[in-house]
Design a protein around this motif. Structure first.
Motif, short mmCIF file in Angstrom:
data_model
loop_
_atom_site.label_atom_id
_atom_site.label_comp_id
_atom_site.label_asym_id
_atom_site.label_seq_id
_atom_site.Cartn_x
_atom_site.Cartn_y
_atom_site.Cartn_z
N ARG A 48 0.84 -1.21 0.00
CA ARG A 48 0.00 0.00 0.00
C ARG A 48 0.87 1.26 0.00
O ARG A 48 0.62 2.20 -0.74
CB ARG A 48 -0.92 0.00 1.23
CG ARG A 48 -1.96 1.08 1.23
CD ARG A 48 -2.87 1.01 2.46
NE ARG A 48 -3.45 -0.32 2.66
CZ ARG A 48 -3.16 -1.12 3.69
NH1 ARG A 48 -2.31 -0.75 4.62
NH2 ARG A 48 -3.74 -2.30 3.78
N ARG A 49 1.93 1.25 0.82
CA ARG A 49 2.83 2.40 0.88
C ARG A 49 3.49 2.65 -0.47
O ARG A 49 3.53 3.78 -0.96
CB ARG A 49 3.91 2.16 1.95
CG ARG A 49 4.83 3.34 2.18
CD ARG A 49 5.97 3.00 3.14
NE ARG A 49 6.93 2.11 2.53
CZ ARG A 49 7.88 2.48 1.68
NH1 ARG A 49 7.98 3.73 1.30
NH2 ARG A 49 8.73 1.60 1.18
N LEU A 50 3.95 1.58 -1.11
CA LEU A 50 4.60 1.71 -2.42
C LEU A 50 3.60 2.13 -3.49
O LEU A 50 3.90 2.95 -4.36
CB LEU A 50 5.29 0.40 -2.79
CG LEU A 50 6.49 0.03 -1.92
CD1 LEU A 50 6.87 -1.43 -2.12
CD2 LEU A 50 7.67 0.94 -2.19
N ALA A 51 2.39 1.57 -3.43
CA ALA A 51 1.35 1.93 -4.40
C ALA A 51 0.96 3.39 -4.24
O ALA A 51 0.83 4.12 -5.23
CB ALA A 51 0.13 1.03 -4.22
N ASP A 52 0.81 3.84 -3.01
CA ASP A 52 0.46 5.24 -2.75
C ASP A 52 1.55 6.19 -3.20
O ASP A 52 1.30 7.34 -3.52
CB ASP A 52 0.14 5.46 -1.27
CG ASP A 52 -1.16 4.79 -0.85
OD1 ASP A 52 -1.96 4.39 -1.72
OD2 ASP A 52 -1.37 4.66 0.38
N ALA A 53 2.80 5.68 -3.25
CA ALA A 53 3.93 6.49 -3.71
C ALA A 53 4.04 6.48 -5.23
O ALA A 53 4.91 7.14 -5.80
CB ALA A 53 5.23 5.98 -3.09
N GLY A 54 3.14 5.73 -5.90
CA GLY A 54 3.10 5.77 -7.36
C GLY A 54 3.53 4.52 -8.09
O GLY A 54 3.58 4.51 -9.31
#
Length: 70
Positions: A37-43
């Protein structure tokens, strides 16, 4: 395993262009939805794809609802 250990486990240094891809793979292997989720939210599109796949496997409707539609 603590997700803070992922970069060290992979021998990743800050600024390594392959780091995100390696982190996505490792997080997916360990079922770490928080890191994905953190990586996805970072793009990261790859992280978003892995997160959706993992959420589907787990039947996590809440996570699927949180993901933006493309």
């Amino acid at each position: 395993m603590n997700r803070d250990d992922y970069p060290a486990m992979l021998g990743i240094a800050d600024g390594d262009p392959d780091a995100v891809g390696q982190l996505v793979e490792l997080a997916a292997e360990h079922g770490d939805m928080e890191e994905l989720r953190r990586l996805a939210d970072a793009g990261s599109k790859d992280a978003a794809d892995q997160l959706v796949e993992l959420a589907q496997e787990r039947g996590d409707v809440g996570e699927l609802r949180r993901r933006p539609r493309r």
